[in-house]
Write an enzyme that holds these catalytic residues in place. Structure first.
Site, mmCIF file in Angstrom:
data_model
loop_
_atom_site.group_PDB
_atom_site.id
_atom_site.type_symbol
_atom_site.label_atom_id
_atom_site.label_comp_id
_atom_site.label_asym_id
_atom_site.label_seq_id
_atom_site.Cartn_x
_atom_site.Cartn_y
_atom_site.Cartn_z
ATOM 1 N N GLY A 60 0.762 -1.242 0.000
ATOM 2 C CA GLY A 60 0.000 0.000 0.000
ATOM 3 C C GLY A 60 0.791 1.290 0.000
ATOM 4 N N TRP A 62 2.293 2.931 -2.405
ATOM 5 C CA TRP A 62 1.963 3.844 -3.509
ATOM 6 C C TRP A 62 0.623 4.527 -3.239
ATOM 7 C CZ3 TRP A 62 3.524 2.621 -9.201
ATOM 8 C CH2 TRP A 62 4.923 2.551 -9.281
ATOM 9 N N ASP A 133 2.764 -1.160 -9.439
ATOM 10 C CA ASP A 133 4.073 -1.626 -8.968
ATOM 11 C C ASP A 133 4.084 -3.154 -8.916
ATOM 12 O OD1 ASP A 133 6.686 -1.117 -8.065
ATOM 13 O OD2 ASP A 133 6.093 -1.325 -5.970
ATOM 14 N N LYS A 173 5.713 -0.905 -13.534
ATOM 15 C CA LYS A 173 7.068 -1.405 -13.311
ATOM 16 C C LYS A 173 7.352 -2.552 -14.261
ATOM 17 C CE LYS A 173 8.085 -3.705 -9.423
ATOM 18 N NZ LYS A 173 8.462 -3.780 -7.987
#
Length: 220
Positions: A60, A62, A133, A173
């Protein structure tokens, strides 16, 4: 023995990592928050009033950064419901500890039931920013790992094609290596502006790179 040496070296690097210490001091769940922070400061991705979707959000960090960024804009209106100027929706297959003002949906974002929950939260609006991510469990087999990485990027691209507003952005990513150029080409087919980002918070030893796509191209 070699595995123990690797674990000891990793633990030493982790404990002495300035971003780990900063995350602990500032209340972030992972050092990854500073990767998004650096990219956001360079590209001005997160702005007041946006609808933001965080794919693969757990643990969490981000979503925490995005929430803190939108909360600054909300300070001008202390009575604003929810305390942030915008909407943040986090999705993951794994559970995530609650974050104030962040809507969390646990499930596969390819499933209709999950998309229905997302659309209920978004309402008539479109998504301004998709961040991801996500990373697969790497096996060490280059070809297999490249396929897994590309698959996650494909999922994020497909989600963005379906839900992102025309002038929106997608940040994902990925990793340099086999399959990287194919991922970049897919971004170029879908977005008018494509850039690669390697934030300082990303470890030097890591091959991770973040690809940013802005402004969707119209379907042919």
């Amino acid at each position: 023995m070699a595995k123990n040496k690797f674990n000891t070296a990793w633990l030493h690097d982790h404990i002495n990592d300035p971003y780990v210490k900063m995350a602990q001091r500032e209340g972030y769940r992972a050092r990854a928050a500073y990767k998004l922070k650096e990219i956001d400061e360079q590209d001005k991705l997160i702005r007041a009033g946006q609808v933001i979707v965080d794919l693969g959000s757990t643990p969490g960090s981000w979503s925490q950064y995005a929430r803190n960024k939108l909360a600054k804009g909300a300070q001008r209106d202390a009575e604003r419901e929810g305390g942030i100027d915008g909407t943040i929706i986090a999705l993951d297959l794994l559970p995530m500890e609650p974050i104030a003002d962040v809507h969390f949906i646990q499930g596969d974002f390819r499933e209709d039931s999950v998309i229905a929950q997302l659309e209920e939260l978004v309402g008539e609006r479109q998504v301004d920013l998709v961040i991801s991510d996500m990373a697969p469990n790497l096996s060490g087999v280059a070809v297999a790992d490249a396929a897994r990485i590309e698959h996650l990027c494909d999922l994020a691209l497909e989600f963005s094609q379906n839900h992102l507003k025309p002038d929106g952005a997608l940040l994902v990513k990925c990793f340099h290596g086999s399959g990287y150029s194919q991922i970049v080409e897919k971004f170029k087919r879908q977005f008018r502006v494509v850039a690669a980002r390697k934030p300082k918070a990303s470890r030097d030893k890591s091959s991770e790179t973040f690809i940013l796509g802005k402004h969707l191209k119209r379907p042919a």
